[in-house]
Design an enzyme around this catalytic site. Structure first.
Site, PDB file in Angstrom:
ATOM      1  N   GLY A  14       0.922  -1.277  -0.025  1.00 42.55           N
ATOM      2  CA  GLY A  14       0.000  -0.234   0.205  1.00 42.55           C
ATOM      3  C   GLY A  14       0.934   1.179   0.006  1.00 42.55           C
ATOM      4  CD  GLN A  15      -1.658   6.510  -0.105  1.00 44.59           C
ATOM      5  OE1 GLN A  15      -0.855   7.464  -0.796  1.00 44.59           O
ATOM      6  NE2 GLN A  15      -2.719   6.902   0.723  1.00 44.59           N
ATOM      7  NE  ARG A  98     -19.577   2.307  16.157  1.00 42.67           N
ATOM      8  CZ  ARG A  98     -19.579   3.205  16.984  1.00 42.67           C
ATOM      9  NH1 ARG A  98     -18.868   4.209  17.454  1.00 42.67           N
ATOM     10  NH2 ARG A  98     -20.679   2.898  17.937  1.00 42.67           N
ATOM     11  CG  ASN A 105     -10.789  -3.170   9.717  1.00 41.33           C
ATOM     12  OD1 ASN A 105      -9.819  -3.223   9.200  1.00 41.33           O
ATOM     13  ND2 ASN A 105     -11.720  -2.078   9.380  1.00 41.33           N
ATOM     14  CD  GLN A 112      -3.093  -8.580  10.142  1.00 45.97           C
ATOM     15  OE1 GLN A 112      -2.762  -7.826  11.003  1.00 45.97           O
ATOM     16  NE2 GLN A 112      -3.226  -8.604   9.106  1.00 45.97           N
ATOM     17  CB  VAL A 129      -0.597   2.348  10.879  1.00 41.48           C
ATOM     18  CG1 VAL A 129      -0.915   3.474  10.072  1.00 41.48           C
ATOM     19  CG2 VAL A 129       0.750   2.328  11.583  1.00 41.48           C
ATOM     20  CG  ASN A 131      -7.240   4.716  10.765  1.00 47.42           C
ATOM     21  OD1 ASN A 131      -7.005   4.872  11.881  1.00 47.42           O
ATOM     22  ND2 ASN A 131      -6.893   5.433   9.949  1.00 47.42           N
ATOM     23  CG  ASP A 159      -3.836  11.845  15.366  1.00 47.84           C
ATOM     24  OD1 ASP A 159      -4.273  12.283  14.098  1.00 47.84           O
ATOM     25  OD2 ASP A 159      -3.832  10.819  15.321  1.00 47.84           O
ATOM     26  CG  HIS A 187      -5.907   7.794  14.483  1.00 49.27           C
ATOM     27  ND1 HIS A 187      -5.368   8.930  14.179  1.00 49.27           N
ATOM     28  CD2 HIS A 187      -6.295   7.284  13.189  1.00 49.27           C
ATOM     29  CE1 HIS A 187      -5.248   9.145  12.637  1.00 49.27           C
ATOM     30  NE2 HIS A 187      -5.913   8.212  12.257  1.00 49.27           N
TER      31      HIS A 187
HETATM   32  P1  NAI Z   1      -3.418   1.469   1.133  1.00 53.37           P
HETATM   33  O1  NAI Z   1      -4.998   0.981   0.617  1.00 53.37           O
HETATM   34  O2  NAI Z   1      -2.667   2.112   0.061  1.00 53.37           O
HETATM   35  O3  NAI Z   1      -2.808   0.037   1.403  1.00 53.37           O
HETATM   36  C1  NAI Z   1      -3.236  -0.876   2.323  1.00 53.37           C
HETATM   37  C2  NAI Z   1      -2.697  -2.199   1.862  1.00 53.37           C
HETATM   38  O4  NAI Z   1      -3.083  -3.149   2.819  1.00 53.37           O
HETATM   39  C3  NAI Z   1      -3.218  -2.704   0.668  1.00 53.37           C
HETATM   40  O5  NAI Z   1      -2.042  -3.134  -0.245  1.00 53.37           O
HETATM   41  C4  NAI Z   1      -3.837  -3.965   0.771  1.00 53.37           C
HETATM   42  O6  NAI Z   1      -3.735  -4.964  -0.149  1.00 53.37           O
HETATM   43  C5  NAI Z   1      -3.323  -4.333   2.265  1.00 53.37           C
HETATM   44  N1  NAI Z   1      -4.235  -5.185   3.138  1.00 53.37           N
HETATM   45  C6  NAI Z   1      -5.632  -5.293   3.063  1.00 53.37           C
HETATM   46  N2  NAI Z   1      -5.890  -6.222   3.902  1.00 53.37           N
HETATM   47  C7  NAI Z   1      -4.713  -7.025   4.351  1.00 53.37           C
HETATM   48  C8  NAI Z   1      -4.424  -8.280   5.136  1.00 53.37           C
HETATM   49  N3  NAI Z   1      -5.372  -8.677   5.764  1.00 53.37           N
HETATM   50  N4  NAI Z   1      -3.098  -8.435   5.252  1.00 53.37           N
HETATM   51  C9  NAI Z   1      -2.213  -7.779   4.584  1.00 53.37           C
HETATM   52  N5  NAI Z   1      -2.428  -6.521   3.886  1.00 53.37           N
HETATM   53  C10 NAI Z   1      -3.426  -6.236   3.657  1.00 53.37           C
HETATM   54  O7  NAI Z   1      -3.629   2.206   2.385  1.00 53.37           O
HETATM   55  P2  NAI Z   1      -2.931   3.139   3.130  1.00 53.37           P
HETATM   56  O8  NAI Z   1      -2.919   4.426   2.704  1.00 53.37           O
HETATM   57  O9  NAI Z   1      -1.436   2.654   3.074  1.00 53.37           O
HETATM   58  O10 NAI Z   1      -3.213   3.253   4.616  1.00 53.37           O
HETATM   59  C11 NAI Z   1      -3.299   1.992   5.269  1.00 53.37           C
HETATM   60  C12 NAI Z   1      -3.929   2.301   6.629  1.00 53.37           C
HETATM   61  O11 NAI Z   1      -3.395   3.087   7.553  1.00 53.37           O
HETATM   62  C13 NAI Z   1      -5.443   2.547   6.310  1.00 53.37           C
HETATM   63  O12 NAI Z   1      -6.468   1.887   7.371  1.00 53.37           O
HETATM   64  C14 NAI Z   1      -5.664   3.944   6.727  1.00 53.37           C
HETATM   65  O13 NAI Z   1      -6.703   4.507   7.142  1.00 53.37           O
HETATM   66  C15 NAI Z   1      -4.393   4.096   8.026  1.00 53.37           C
HETATM   67  N6  NAI Z   1      -4.109   5.394   8.388  1.00 53.37           N
HETATM   68  C16 NAI Z   1      -3.763   5.799   9.640  1.00 53.37           C
HETATM   69  C17 NAI Z   1      -3.169   6.797   9.979  1.00 53.37           C
HETATM   70  C18 NAI Z   1      -3.120   6.855  11.441  1.00 53.37           C
HETATM   71  O14 NAI Z   1      -2.583   8.180  11.830  1.00 53.37           O
HETATM   72  N7  NAI Z   1      -3.319   5.993  12.633  1.00 53.37           N
HETATM   73  C19 NAI Z   1      -2.734   7.668   9.122  1.00 53.37           C
HETATM   74  C20 NAI Z   1      -2.852   7.307   7.895  1.00 53.37           C
HETATM   75  C21 NAI Z   1      -3.421   6.281   7.600  1.00 53.37           C
END
Ligand code: NAI
Length: 328
Positions: A14-15, A98, A105, A112, A129, A131, A159, A187
């Site tokens: 992911g990103q 929700r 999730n 996990q 990380v 959400n 944050d 968060h």
């Molecule tokens: P993204 O969608 O680019 O990447 C998420 C990746 O997780 C994808 O490659 C997907 O295939 C993978 N994935 C999904 N289910 C999985 C599983 N069961 N096992 C392993 N991999 C799995 O999302 P991004 O932008 O990387 O964000 C990831 C998470 O982080 C999101 O939930 C986002 O809301 C959260 N986040 C939390 C922040 C915080 O401050 N706590 C800040 C920014 C994002």
């Protein structure tokens, strides 16, 4: 030579993963003397993309990177893990309630948690990380009964860093002048960034600001809604800043927070500050000898109390919802 530390990263393709892995491999997570071995977990259809990232990691020839393994099975991915960054999660999509979000999730964080329980190293430290991070951490923790509960944490460091930056901007100082800021609670949009104990160049920050209107109507909403503002501007959610915060959280946890300051992290409550025991809530924390400790003895005025209580109430509701779904 040091034994490599096994770092498991979920959602590696992911990103955030893309912004995170290179920094871990370059030594920014655990310091310049500690080699790492990456264990990447993805869902099957994203394994190919993770392999592409691994090729780029190889191409960096990082001296500290002692290996990369890619899995689509949590049992294998968490085998021997010393640090686990749980980034992959199910995002909320249009029309999702929700309950649906928590259930989806649960389907990720329960297995996990079980895999961490079964195979992680004794010193495993987990940062969630993905959400809703606090409640996902609670779900994983519930399924890892053999791991000390305090090893499961959730990220509010982004944050925290956002709040430090906003406050420094308001006061026209460098971020290094700001200390002792706190993010309380969840968060989410209810989080409470607290500057009443914060200091700017050693003086009280709330007094330096001296503007409750700004605090209430600008600072708090700006920090809480920063994620949405980034999406609007960038057309994609925060990734590099989230990865940076994850690095900060784990590095401080392992190597310690600086003397004379604290940071914010969502950790299991011991009942401090009226936060019900067992909730994974953000607190002012220091890290000593590899353990988070809640900073004690801060006076909480009515303005702060109301906001902390509102965010903690939301955490309690999320916990009740996942309990009702049988996820914890
Ligand atoms: P993204 O969608 O680019 O990447 C998420 C990746 O997780 C994808 O490659 C997907 O295939 C993978 N994935 C999904 N289910 C999985 C599983 N069961 N096992 C392993 N991999 C799995 O999302 P991004 O932008 O990387 O964000 C990831 C998470 O982080 C999101 O939930 C986002 O809301 C959260 N986040 C939390 C922040 C915080 O401050 N706590 C800040 C920014 C994002």
């Amino acid at each position: 030579a040091q034994v490599p530390v096994n770092v498991t990263v979920t959602g590696a393709a992911g990103q955030i993963g893309y912004a995170l892995l290179f920094r871990i491999a370059s030594g920014q997570l655990l310091g310049p003397d500690t080699p790492v071995r990456l264990r990447l977990l993805e869902i099957p259809k994203a394994v190919k993309a993770a392999e592409g990232t691994a090729m780029e990691l190889d191409d960096c020839a990082f001296p500290l990177l002692h290996g990369i393994d890619i899995f689509d099975d949590p049992r294998q991915a968490f085998e021997g893990a010393n640090v686990a960054l749980l980034v992959g999660a199910r995002p909320r999509t249009e029309g999702m309630e929700r309950g649906d979000l928590l259930e989806a999730n649960g389907g990720i964080f329960k297995p996990q948690g079980e895999a961490i329980n079964a195979g992680a190293a004794d010193d495993i430290r987990v940062l969630v990380v993905g959400n809703p991070a606090n409640t996902n951490a609670l779900i994983a923790q519930a399924h890892a009964p053999d791991v000390p509960a305090e090893r499961f944490t959730a990220m509010t460091r982004l944050d925290h860093n956002r709040a430090v930056s906003q406050l420094a901007g308001k006061l026209g100082v460098q971020v290094t002048e700001i200390s002792k800021l706190t993010i309380w609670g969840n968060h989410s949009a209810t989080q409470y960034p607290d500057i009443f104990h914060a200091e700017v160049a050693g003086k009280n920050a709330a007094e330096a600001v001296n503007d409750e209107g700004w605090l209430r109507d600008t600072f708090i909403p700006t920090v809480a809604k920063r994620g949405a503002a980034i999406i609007k501007a960038r057309g994609a959610s925060s990734a590099a800043s989230a990865a940076n915060a994850a690095i900060d959280h784990v590095r401080d946890w392992v190597l310690g927070t600086p003397e004379g300051d604290w940071t914010s992290a969502a950790i299991v409550s011991d009942g401090s500050y009226g936060v019900p025991e067992g909730l994974i809530s953000s607190f002012p924390v220091v890290s000593r000898e590899g353990r988070w400790e809640i900073v004690q003895g801060l006076e909480i005025d009515a303005f702060s109390r109301e906001r902390i209580d509102a965010s903690v109430r939301e955490l309690g509701e999320e916990r009740d919802a996942v309990r009702a779904l049988g996820l914890i």
